[in-house]
Write an enzyme that holds these catalytic residues in place. Sequence first.
Site, PDB file in Angstrom:
ATOM      1  N   SER A  61      57.146  69.507  35.048  1.00  0.00           N
ATOM      2  CA  SER A  61      57.601  69.338  36.428  1.00  0.00           C
ATOM      3  C   SER A  61      56.468  69.556  37.431  1.00  0.00           C
ATOM      4  CB  SER A  61      58.718  70.334  36.743  1.00  0.00           C
ATOM      5  OG  SER A  61      59.777  70.198  35.828  1.00  0.00           O
TER       6      SER A  61
HETATM    7  N1  SAH Z   1      60.237  72.948  32.246  1.00  0.00           N
HETATM    8  C1  SAH Z   1      59.466  71.948  31.559  1.00  0.00           C
HETATM    9  C2  SAH Z   1      59.911  70.575  31.995  1.00  0.00           C
HETATM   10  C3  SAH Z   1      60.169  69.716  30.811  1.00  0.00           C
HETATM   11  S1  SAH Z   1      61.063  68.232  31.128  1.00  0.00           S
HETATM   12  C4  SAH Z   1      57.984  72.184  31.740  1.00  0.00           C
HETATM   13  O1  SAH Z   1      57.626  73.094  32.518  1.00  0.00           O
HETATM   14  O2  SAH Z   1      57.178  71.528  31.081  1.00  0.00           O
HETATM   15  C5  SAH Z   1      62.648  68.652  30.477  1.00  0.00           C
HETATM   16  C6  SAH Z   1      62.735  68.896  29.002  1.00  0.00           C
HETATM   17  O3  SAH Z   1      64.128  69.038  28.702  1.00  0.00           O
HETATM   18  C7  SAH Z   1      62.237  67.778  28.084  1.00  0.00           C
HETATM   19  O4  SAH Z   1      61.199  68.290  27.290  1.00  0.00           O
HETATM   20  C8  SAH Z   1      63.459  67.436  27.222  1.00  0.00           C
HETATM   21  O5  SAH Z   1      63.144  67.173  25.866  1.00  0.00           O
HETATM   22  C9  SAH Z   1      64.299  68.681  27.351  1.00  0.00           C
HETATM   23  N2  SAH Z   1      65.734  68.559  27.101  1.00  0.00           N
HETATM   24  C10 SAH Z   1      66.597  67.591  27.511  1.00  0.00           C
HETATM   25  N3  SAH Z   1      67.854  67.867  27.104  1.00  0.00           N
HETATM   26  C11 SAH Z   1      67.792  69.048  26.417  1.00  0.00           C
HETATM   27  C12 SAH Z   1      68.753  69.860  25.756  1.00  0.00           C
HETATM   28  N4  SAH Z   1      70.045  69.528  25.703  1.00  0.00           N
HETATM   29  N5  SAH Z   1      68.332  70.993  25.160  1.00  0.00           N
HETATM   30  C13 SAH Z   1      67.017  71.354  25.186  1.00  0.00           C
HETATM   31  N6  SAH Z   1      66.066  70.625  25.781  1.00  0.00           N
HETATM   32  C14 SAH Z   1      66.437  69.490  26.408  1.00  0.00           C
END
Ligand code: SAH
Length: 209
Positions: A61
């Site tokens: 993000s």
């Molecule tokens: N907070 C992260 C942002 C990652 S983007 C950072 O700082 O890098 C959001 C992430 O949510 C993605 O990696 C995706 O694979 C994950 N995601 C989506 N649905 C999910 C679920 N049901 N359980 C766990 N992870 C999930």
Amino acid sequence: MDFAGERETMVTNQIAARGDFDRAVLDAMRAVPREKFVPDILASRAYDDRPLPIGEDQTISQPFVVAYMIEAAKIGKDSRVLEVGAGSGYAAAVIGQIAAQVFGMERHRTLAEAARNRMAELGYGNVHILDGDGSKGLPEEAPFDVIIVSAGGEDIPEALCDQLADGGRLVIPVGPHHLAQDLLKLTKRGDEFERESLGGVRFVPLVEG
Ligand code: SAH
């Protein structure tokens, strides 16, 4: 590259300049080396004012969004926090600078493993990255004072509401489409939830199951 200098500039220009942030949130953003959470080839872009690709079609993000969600969640030094969608682990690492314990769930094993390795390398012992579907929460570690969801769907998974402590805060993007999400903050008050809208956001999809 002067990553420390870039980090300081990011906090000043992208975060502190755009709102009222708790000192602890700004200090946490000052402490975590974001360049270690992006692919090597993008290290020089780590402090850009935008999300960046991290593989598996996912993104880390934008720094401001990370700070904004953490500020809204009112995390304290005794807080136990769940992050759903840990991705690179960056937001979980920032939360770990403030909170007592952080559990970050990630459904892509390759991302989860890379995030775990980063925590070990950086010595962030209070940040635990787990593989799996975070839409079901993490019942064995509940209740949580704060749950932050870093991916968006059409509705709010009930398991997450159930796993909040009384007075706990859930910060989650909700919307019919990834270009039309509203960041919501739900505060648990007994059997009720106080609901506040924090504005429009764009997150990758929350995949359930
Ligand atoms: N907070 C992260 C942002 C990652 S983007 C950072 O700082 O890098 C959001 C992430 O949510 C993605 O990696 C995706 O694979 C994950 N995601 C989506 N649905 C999910 C679920 N049901 N359980 C766990 N992870 C999930």
